[in-house]
Enzyme design. Structure first.
Site, mmCIF file in Angstrom:
data_model
loop_
_atom_site.group_PDB
_atom_site.id
_atom_site.type_symbol
_atom_site.label_atom_id
_atom_site.label_comp_id
_atom_site.label_asym_id
_atom_site.label_seq_id
_atom_site.Cartn_x
_atom_site.Cartn_y
_atom_site.Cartn_z
ATOM 1 N N ASP A 1 0.638 -1.197 -0.381
ATOM 2 C CA ASP A 1 -0.208 0.334 0.044
ATOM 3 C C ASP A 1 0.948 1.070 -0.224
ATOM 4 O OD1 ASP A 1 -2.153 2.107 1.132
ATOM 5 O OD2 ASP A 1 -3.350 -0.051 1.608
ATOM 6 N N HIS B 1 1.540 1.837 -3.316
ATOM 7 C CA HIS B 1 0.877 3.097 -3.822
ATOM 8 C C HIS B 1 1.765 3.945 -4.211
ATOM 9 C CE1 HIS B 1 -3.258 -0.044 -3.359
ATOM 10 N NE2 HIS B 1 -1.409 -0.491 -3.482
#
Ligand SMILES: *[C@@H]1O[C@H](CO)[C@@H](O)[C@H](O)[C@H]1NC(C)=O
Ligand SMILES: *[C@@H]1O[C@H](CO)[C@@H](O)[C@H](O)[C@H]1NC(C)=O
Ligand SMILES: *[C@@H]1O[C@H](CO)[C@@H](O)[C@H](O)[C@H]1NC(C)=O
Ligand SMILES: *[C@@H]1O[C@H](CO)[C@@H](O)[C@H](O)[C@H]1NC(C)=O
Length: 393
Positions: A215, A238
């Site tokens: 993430d 991310h």
């Protein structure tokens, strides 16, 4: 502000020589009954040693965790106040099957400790794989590995963090914090395994660290200001994100963020500002400088439609206002054609500045583009051309 000189030492062979210097006030967890075989629960020994460290009158007492062993720790809270403090080997979380609570909350917590200093070459192993497997949707409960609350003057240097069930490190209500030379990693497909999450914290420095996660490498959340991020290699993951802000109609604010000298490699986003519909507040004075992208999707993105929330407060004027965002010397390659996206809400993004931005497609046969909605600002120089920014205000 005078930092108490205190340290939690995670030792590796490489730094063995340095701890002997501090030996005079060394509290060794093995002397408190820790076994370090990776099977026996060593939590009680750690807590006992911690109590003595906290009560110690020496200048800089050290909680010494000898290297070369693996310590199984159940969810544990190191509570201050504490006159001085420290901790360090591999610290290992129980696996999901062995976890004593329902997975809410955190694995290791540090509360109310002034001048906490963690360093050494040890590592925190969250043993997240079973959690990820049983948790393929994003919302099931899983523990954050390290949680710091109200730890002013916190420093953490040179530690490894692997395979957290959820966030690797979260800091909340901490001021004057320095993180450097951290190495954080979890598989690309592990859900919500953020590197570092910041909330309600100020004067935070995160420097010279490596993060590969499933993430955000770093997420800057509500109530954070004066956040400096420099020299981070991120990917997979991310990207580096402000937000998400405004979830569930909340009032959220972030300001004074400076991100520089970072490399984003094959990330799902590069440098991102994400807000929910229906929330309100602002994100302002944010600078991204000297950033290199390698095959990043959405290298530059402001997404004010991160997710929508049908909230009663959602009415005209209730919005997260994004303003004063500068992108300077941002170079590299994009994996998708929308290399630059400013998708702003009706409150409009204002004073967006692009200066020396140069992003090409990873595949040289393709052409990158910029898309905008409700965005105002100025382009000094940018490739792809950003003709969609309106020049007003
Ligand atoms: C967000 O942070 C601000 C400033 O610290 C605070 O006033 C506000 O209550 C926070 N919002 C939420 C939803 O916690
Ligand atoms: C913007 O943020 C930077 C830190 O990133 C800070 O030094 C500067 O004073 C801020 N500017 C304003 C107008 O607040
Ligand atoms: C981006 O490219 C410009 C022009 O080639 C160069 O001056 C600058 O140093 C580059 N910056 C980065 C971060 O690569
Ligand atoms: C902005 O986001 C909305 C919702 O996801 C989408 O429908 C719209 O196409 C986006 N606009 C741009 C310019 O990307």
């Amino acid at each position: 502000m005078k930092l108490l000189s205190a340290a939690i030492f995670l030792y590796s062979i490489a730094i063995l020589s340095s701890w002997t210097v501090l030996g005079s006030s060394d509290f060794n967890v093995l002397d408190y009954g820790a076994i370090g075989n990776g099977k026996t629960d060593d939590s009680k020994a750690f807590l006992k040693a911690w109590n003595d460290v906290c009560g110690a009158t020496e200048e800089s007492p050290t909680l010494h965790v000898p290297d070369g062993k693996t310590y199984l720790l159940n969810p544990l809270k190191f509570q201050g106040p504490c006159k001085s403090k420290q901790l360090g080997g591999t610290l290992m979380a129980p696996t999901k099957d062995e976890w004593i609570s329902d997975g809410k909350g955190q694995w290791i917590q540090f509360f109310d400790i002034e001048g906490l200093n963690l360093q050494g070459g040890g590592r925190f192993d969250g043993q997240g794989s079973l959690w990820w497997k049983d948790c393929d949707h994003k919302h099931c409960k899983r523990p954050t590995a390290l949680f710091f609350h109200n730890c002013n003057g916190l420093q953490m240097k040179g530690m490894k963090h692997i395979n957290s069930a959820k966030n690797h490190i979260s800091i909340n209500m901490c001021h004057d914090v320095i993180f450097s030379h951290l190495h954080i990693s979890a598989p690309e497909d592990s859900p919500n395994t953020d590197g570092i999450d910041i909330s309600e914290s100020t004067n935070i420095f995160i420097e010279d660290s490596f993060m590969a996660t499933g993430d955000d490498c770093i997420a800057i959340n509500n109530g954070s200001s004066n956040i400096n991020i420099n020299g981070i290699t991120c990917g997979p993951g991310h990207g580096i994100s402000i937000g998400s802000l405004g979830k569930d109609g909340e009032y959220n604010v972030v300001e004074n963020v400076h991100v520089s000298n970072c490399l984003l490699r094959s990330t799902q986003n590069g440098i991102r500002i994400k807000t929910w519909e229906g929330g309100y507040g602002y994100a302002k004075n944010i600078t991204f400088e000297k950033i290199t992208m390698k095959n990043a999707k959405n290298p530059i993105i402001i997404d004010q439609y991160y997710s929508s929330y049908a909230y009663s407060r959602k009415m005209k004027g209730m919005d997260i206002k994004v303003s004063d965002v500068t992108y300077r010397e941002v170079n590299g390659t994009s994996a998708n054609e929308d290399a630059i996206t400013f998708n702003c809400s009706q409150a409009r993004c204002s004073n967006i500045i692009l200066d020396n931005v140069n992003i090409k497609m990873t595949n040289p046969g393709e052409k990158a583009k910029a898309v905008c909605q409700n965005a105002d600002g100025k382009v000094l120089s940018a490739v792809p051309p950003v003709s969609c920014l309106s020049k007003s205000h």
